[in-house]
Design a protein around this motif. Structure first.
Motif, mmCIF file in Angstrom:
data_model
loop_
_atom_site.group_PDB
_atom_site.id
_atom_site.type_symbol
_atom_site.label_atom_id
_atom_site.label_comp_id
_atom_site.label_asym_id
_atom_site.label_seq_id
_atom_site.Cartn_x
_atom_site.Cartn_y
_atom_site.Cartn_z
ATOM 1 N N GLY A 128 60.788 42.710 -75.415
ATOM 2 C CA GLY A 128 61.649 42.542 -74.312
ATOM 3 C C GLY A 128 61.744 43.878 -73.864
ATOM 4 O O GLY A 128 61.634 44.265 -72.685
ATOM 5 N N PHE A 129 62.212 44.890 -74.527
ATOM 6 C CA PHE A 129 62.376 46.355 -74.238
ATOM 7 C C PHE A 129 61.127 46.997 -73.815
ATOM 8 O O PHE A 129 61.120 48.000 -73.275
ATOM 9 N N ALA A 130 60.037 46.765 -74.706
ATOM 10 C CA ALA A 130 58.818 47.440 -74.578
ATOM 11 C C ALA A 130 58.446 47.294 -73.126
ATOM 12 O O ALA A 130 57.977 47.727 -72.372
ATOM 13 N N THR A 131 58.213 45.694 -72.701
ATOM 14 C CA THR A 131 58.047 45.380 -71.595
ATOM 15 C C THR A 131 58.871 45.907 -70.384
ATOM 16 O O THR A 131 58.376 46.402 -69.592
ATOM 17 N N LEU A 132 60.020 46.291 -70.568
ATOM 18 C CA LEU A 132 60.987 46.554 -69.721
ATOM 19 C C LEU A 132 60.664 48.243 -69.222
ATOM 20 O O LEU A 132 60.257 48.716 -68.261
ATOM 21 N N ASP A 133 60.400 48.811 -70.467
ATOM 22 C CA ASP A 133 59.923 50.255 -70.481
ATOM 23 C C ASP A 133 58.535 50.415 -69.802
ATOM 24 O O ASP A 133 58.344 51.433 -69.126
ATOM 25 N N ILE A 134 57.748 49.623 -69.991
ATOM 26 C CA ILE A 134 56.204 49.746 -69.315
ATOM 27 C C ILE A 134 56.483 49.602 -67.798
ATOM 28 O O ILE A 134 55.771 50.274 -67.168
ATOM 29 N N VAL A 135 57.020 48.270 -67.417
ATOM 30 C CA VAL A 135 57.016 48.048 -66.056
ATOM 31 C C VAL A 135 58.001 49.027 -65.399
ATOM 32 O O VAL A 135 57.699 49.343 -64.211
ATOM 33 N N GLY A 136 58.717 49.389 -65.915
ATOM 34 C CA GLY A 136 59.627 50.616 -65.397
ATOM 35 C C GLY A 136 59.504 51.977 -65.346
ATOM 36 O O GLY A 136 59.862 52.908 -65.023
ATOM 37 N N GLY A 137 58.141 52.189 -65.971
ATOM 38 C CA GLY A 137 57.796 53.642 -66.169
ATOM 39 C C GLY A 137 58.441 54.643 -67.152
ATOM 40 O O GLY A 137 58.594 55.583 -66.820
ATOM 41 N N GLY A 138 58.899 53.879 -68.055
ATOM 42 C CA GLY A 138 59.741 54.643 -69.324
ATOM 43 C C GLY A 138 61.304 54.942 -68.887
ATOM 44 O O GLY A 138 61.881 55.748 -69.116
ATOM 45 N N ARG A 139 61.649 53.937 -68.068
ATOM 46 C CA ARG A 139 63.067 53.917 -67.856
ATOM 47 C C ARG A 139 64.063 53.101 -68.764
ATOM 48 O O ARG A 139 65.212 52.949 -68.391
ATOM 49 N N ALA A 140 63.621 52.487 -69.484
ATOM 50 C CA ALA A 140 64.552 51.536 -70.640
ATOM 51 C C ALA A 140 65.567 52.350 -71.539
ATOM 52 O O ALA A 140 65.012 53.284 -72.220
#
Length: 285
Positions: A98-110
């Protein structure tokens, strides 16, 4: 000083509008509380020695990474974190994905804010002994760090053993997503000192924050870590630059604020605060 906001004191109908406004005005981060389920019987201690105020079990709960991924698409620069995610109540594969997905779609903002959890019946509901929640969290933190950084991972542990696996794609942030440990107990502070990239504190004044920061620094030193490398985040009230300066003097790196009293007033309140402390914000061009 980094200034963030939390959705914890906001009607979900206003989450998106407030996130977009905070992003535009230069607030550094936005934080979403998280639970897996609210049992009808709600009891536990969020702060040692203090029973948590009653929580209606019908309070809306969202999948944190899914909702923050949606907000990532609606914003540009604001960082997106959890305050806090129950990493140990799930298999680490779930949280890491889940967090890897968030970081990718957010461009490194997780930002992965985690905690052992105060709501003991929540663990009972999923068939896990609440007494193991701290040990499960410690192990899960170690596992997700490896999943985010190593090409092939196998793990031997009492709670999450598994044979070799691959985990792709990796997060955008080099070295993996920063993990900030929440909690006010001595054990939570030790966990942050030993394993965390940061510590997440509850509502604090500058004086109460300074006391916890002092403990955190001593625990980090004992663990052989540089205390300055552990980012300190607390919730607090800010009206102007003097308040920000007092928290900074207490050793706080990030303040999470909720300058509104009613959800419908949140956007206007954010604008007023941004006007009061412009030197601590970086408005989006």
């Amino acid at each position: 000083m980094k200034l963030g906001i939390t959705f914890g004191q906001l009607n979900p109908a206003f989450f998106e509008e407030v996130a977009v406004a905070a992003d535009a005005r230069g607030f550094e981060s936005a934080w979403l509380p998280e639970h897996l389920v609210f049992p009808i019987r709600v009891e536990g201690q969020l702060i040692p020695g203090e029973d948590h105020p009653p929580v209606p079990p019908t309070v809306p709960i969202f999948d944190a990474c899914a909702y923050l991924s949606y907000l990532a698409a609606r914003t540009s620069t604001i960082r997106l974190g959890t305050f806090v995610y129950l990493l140990g109540i799930r298999h680490p594969f779930v949280g890491a994905r889940g967090f890897a997905t968030l970081d990718i779609v957010g461009g490194g903002r997780a930002i992965c804010g985690v905690g052992a959890g105060w709501l003991r019946p929540e663990w009972d509901a999923v068939g896990i002994d609440p007494a193991t929640r701290g040990a499960r969290l410690d192990e899960a933190i170690d596992v997700v760090r490896r999943l985010w950084t190593e090409p092939e991972i196998a793990h031997e542990g009492p709670h999450f053993p598994f044979e070799p696996v691959a985990f792709e794609p990796k997060p955008v942030q080099a070295g993996g997503i920063p993990i900030h440990v929440g909690g006010e107990s001595r054990r939570a502070l030790r966990r942050a000192a030993e394993r965390g990239d940061g510590w997440l504190g509850m509502q604090h004044t500058p004086a109460s924050a300074a006391a916890q920061v002092d403990v955190l620094r001593r625990l980090a030193d004992t663990a052989g870590r540089d205390p300055a490398a552990i980012e300190v985040t607390v919730m607090g009230e800010v009206a102007g630059p003097d308040d920000v300066a007092r928290y900074a003097a207490a050793g706080v790196d990030r303040l999470i604020v909720t300058p509104w009293r009613r959800s419908r007033e949140a956007v206007d309140a954010l604008h007023r605060l941004a006007d009061a402390v412009p030197e601590d914000l970086t408005p989006r061009p």
